[in-house]
Design an enzyme around this catalytic site. Structure first.
Site, PDB file in Angstrom:
ATOM      1  CB  SER A 199      -0.910   0.016   1.232  1.00 36.81           C
ATOM      2  OG  SER A 199      -1.453   1.308   1.438  1.00 36.81           O
ATOM      3  N   GLY A 200       0.616   2.161  -0.911  1.00 48.28           N
ATOM      4  CA  GLY A 200       1.409   3.376  -0.975  1.00 48.28           C
ATOM      5  C   GLY A 200       1.205   4.282   0.216  1.00 48.28           C
ATOM      6  CB  SER A 201      -1.794   5.849   1.776  1.00 50.06           C
ATOM      7  OG  SER A 201      -2.582   4.688   1.945  1.00 50.06           O
ATOM      8  N   GLY A 214      -1.905   5.305  -3.145  1.00 44.23           N
ATOM      9  CA  GLY A 214      -0.685   5.086  -3.904  1.00 44.23           C
ATOM     10  C   GLY A 214      -0.795   3.957  -4.898  1.00 44.23           C
ATOM     11  CB  THR A 215      -1.810   0.400  -4.621  1.00 47.61           C
ATOM     12  OG1 THR A 215      -2.857   0.668  -3.673  1.00 47.61           O
ATOM     13  CG2 THR A 215      -0.598  -0.145  -3.894  1.00 47.61           C
TER      14      THR A 215
END
Length: 343
Positions: A91-93, A259-260
Site C-alpha cells: 500500500s502506498g499510503s 498510492g497503489t
C-alpha cells in the site's frame, strides 16, 4: 486475575487516510519473510486486525501497520498491512505513514536532508527516499510493487447499475479500474455515498470468477479495490492531473487518491502510450488530497509487461498512545488475539 495487555501505537495520516502503526505489544511472529509472517497472522491471529479496526478500539476506514522483523538483509524494518478488506500485499499510503513514523519516532535514525531507507512489505522491498528537516519528514517517495495490466476490456452486469466495463490491474493488490465519466461521476466530495454504494454492488457482482493469483505471490485473495478514474487534464504548467477515487471493500472510500490506485493508473496509461518514463500524474481524491505518481520504466512480472513507478506524498503523526486491551471484555473477541499479544 485480570487479563490485560497493552499495545503501543503511533497514529498517522497520509492524504487523510489514517494508519495506526503498532510498534510494541505483539509477540515475534513465525516466518522467514514478512510475507510468511503476514500469512501466519491472517491464519492464526486475525483478532489483532479486527480489534484495531472495529469499535470500540478503531474504525474500519482506518488501516493498521504492524512493525515486524524483516526477512530481507537490505530491509531496516518490516511491516504487515491490515485493512477492512484483509491483508494487502502493498500500500502506498501505508508505506508513506510507516516510513514517517519510523523516522520521526527514532526507530530508524533520522539523518537529515535526503535519506534513503528500505522497508519490507509482504510483497517485497519498498525503496524509499525521505526529505527531512528539523526533525520532521517533509515528503516521502516510495517505489514498491511493479504494476501490470492483468486483463483488459472486462465487463459485468451490476444490479441497478447496468453493464460496467473495467480493466483489471495489479499494483500491490488487484484493482478494477473504472472510467468514472461512463457512470456520470465527477469524483467530488458530495458523491462519496453514491460511490460507496456503486463500489459495493460492483465488487459483490464482479468477484466470482475474477483471478486471485499473482505470478510470484500466489493466491492474493478476492478483488478488494475499485479505482474510479476521472478525466485527465493538462494544466498550464504542463503537469498532468486527474480526479480519482478508490473504494475499499466493504464500504470505504479512501480519503487519499491511494498510492497503489495511482500506480495502477500509471500502468494503464503507460501501456496505452499516454505516459512514458519520467512522466508524472497527479491524482486528486474526492476530498481534494493529492499524490504524485512518476513512471520509471518498463519491467516484467512473470509473463506480464509491467511498469515500475514511484508515489510521492507526505504523512503526519497525529498521536502516540498505549491501548489497554481487556481480554475479558465482552466486546473483545480474544479467540485468536491472546496468542499474538505479548505478556
Amino acid at each position: 486475575m485480570r487479563r490485560e495487555r497493552s499495545i503501543e501505537l503511533i497514529d498517522t495520516q497520509s492524504g487523510g487516510d489514517v494508519s495506526r502503526i503498532v510498534t510494541s505489544g505483539i509477540r515475534a511472529l513465525p516466518g522467514a519473510s514478512v510475507l510468511e509472517q503476514a500469512r501466519w497472522l491472517q491464519r492464526e491471529g486475525d483478532g489483532l486486525r479486527r480489534l484495531l479496526l472495529s469499535e470500540p478500539y478503531g474504525d474500519p476506514a482506518m488501516s493498521v501497520d504492524l512493525i515486524v522483523e524483516p526477512g530481507h538483509p537490505e530491509a531496516e524494518a518490516g511491516y504487515i498491512i491490515m485493512e477492512a478488506m484483509g491483508y494487502p500485499m502493498y500500500s502506498g499510503s501505508n508505506t508513506l505513514c510507516v516510513a514517517t513514523a519510523l523516522l520521526e519516532s527514532g526507530i530508524i535514525e533520522m539523518t537529515g536532508g535526503e535519506q534513503r531507507i528500505v522497508l519490507e512489505s509482504p510483497a517485497g522491498l519498498a525503496r524509499i527516499t525521505a526529505i527531512t528537516a528539523d526533525g520532521r519528514v517533509e515528503t516521502v517517495t516510495t517505489q514498491g510493487e511493479p504494476a501490470y495490466v492483468a486483463e483488459r476490456g472486462l465487463s459485468v452486469e451490476v444490479p441497478d447499475y447496468g453493464r460496467v466495463g473495467f480493466d483489471l490491474v495489479w499494483s500491490g493488490a488487484y484493482y478494477a479500474m473504472i472510467r468514472a465519466g461512463e457512470h456520470d461521476f465527477e469524483l467530488t466530495a458530495d458523491e462519496q455515498i453514491a460511490l460507496t454504494a456503486f463500489g459495493d454492488a460492483f465488487v459483490r457482482t464482479a468477484r466470482p470468477g475474477l483471478r486471485q493469483e499473482h505470478p510470484s505471490l500466489g493466491d492474493v485473495g478476492p478483488l478488494p479495490f475499485v479505482h474510479f478514474m476521472g478525466r485527465v487534464r493538462t494544466r498550464e504548467d504542463g503537469a498532468v492531473a486527474s480526479r480519482s477515487a478508490t473504494y475499499v471493500h466493504p464500504g470505504v472510500i479512501c480519503r487519499s487518491p491511494t498510492g497503489t490506485g495511482t500506480s495502477a493508473r500509471l500502468a494503464l496509461m503507460a501501456g496505452d502510450g499516454e505516459l512514458g518514463p519520467g512522466d508524472t500524474l497527479e491524482t486528486i481524491s474526492p476530498r481534494g488530497n493529492r499524490f504524485v505518481g512518476t513512471v520509471l520504466g518498463p519491467t516484467t512480472v512473470g509473463d506480464y509487461p509491467a511498469w515500475d513507478s514511484t508515489i510521492t506524498g507526505s504523512a503526519r503523526l497525529m498521536a502516540r498512545s498505549r491501548l489497554t486491551v481487556d481480554l475479558d471484555d465482552p466486546l473483545v473477541d480474544a479467540s485468536d488475539l491472546e496468542g499474538v499479544l505479548s505478556g
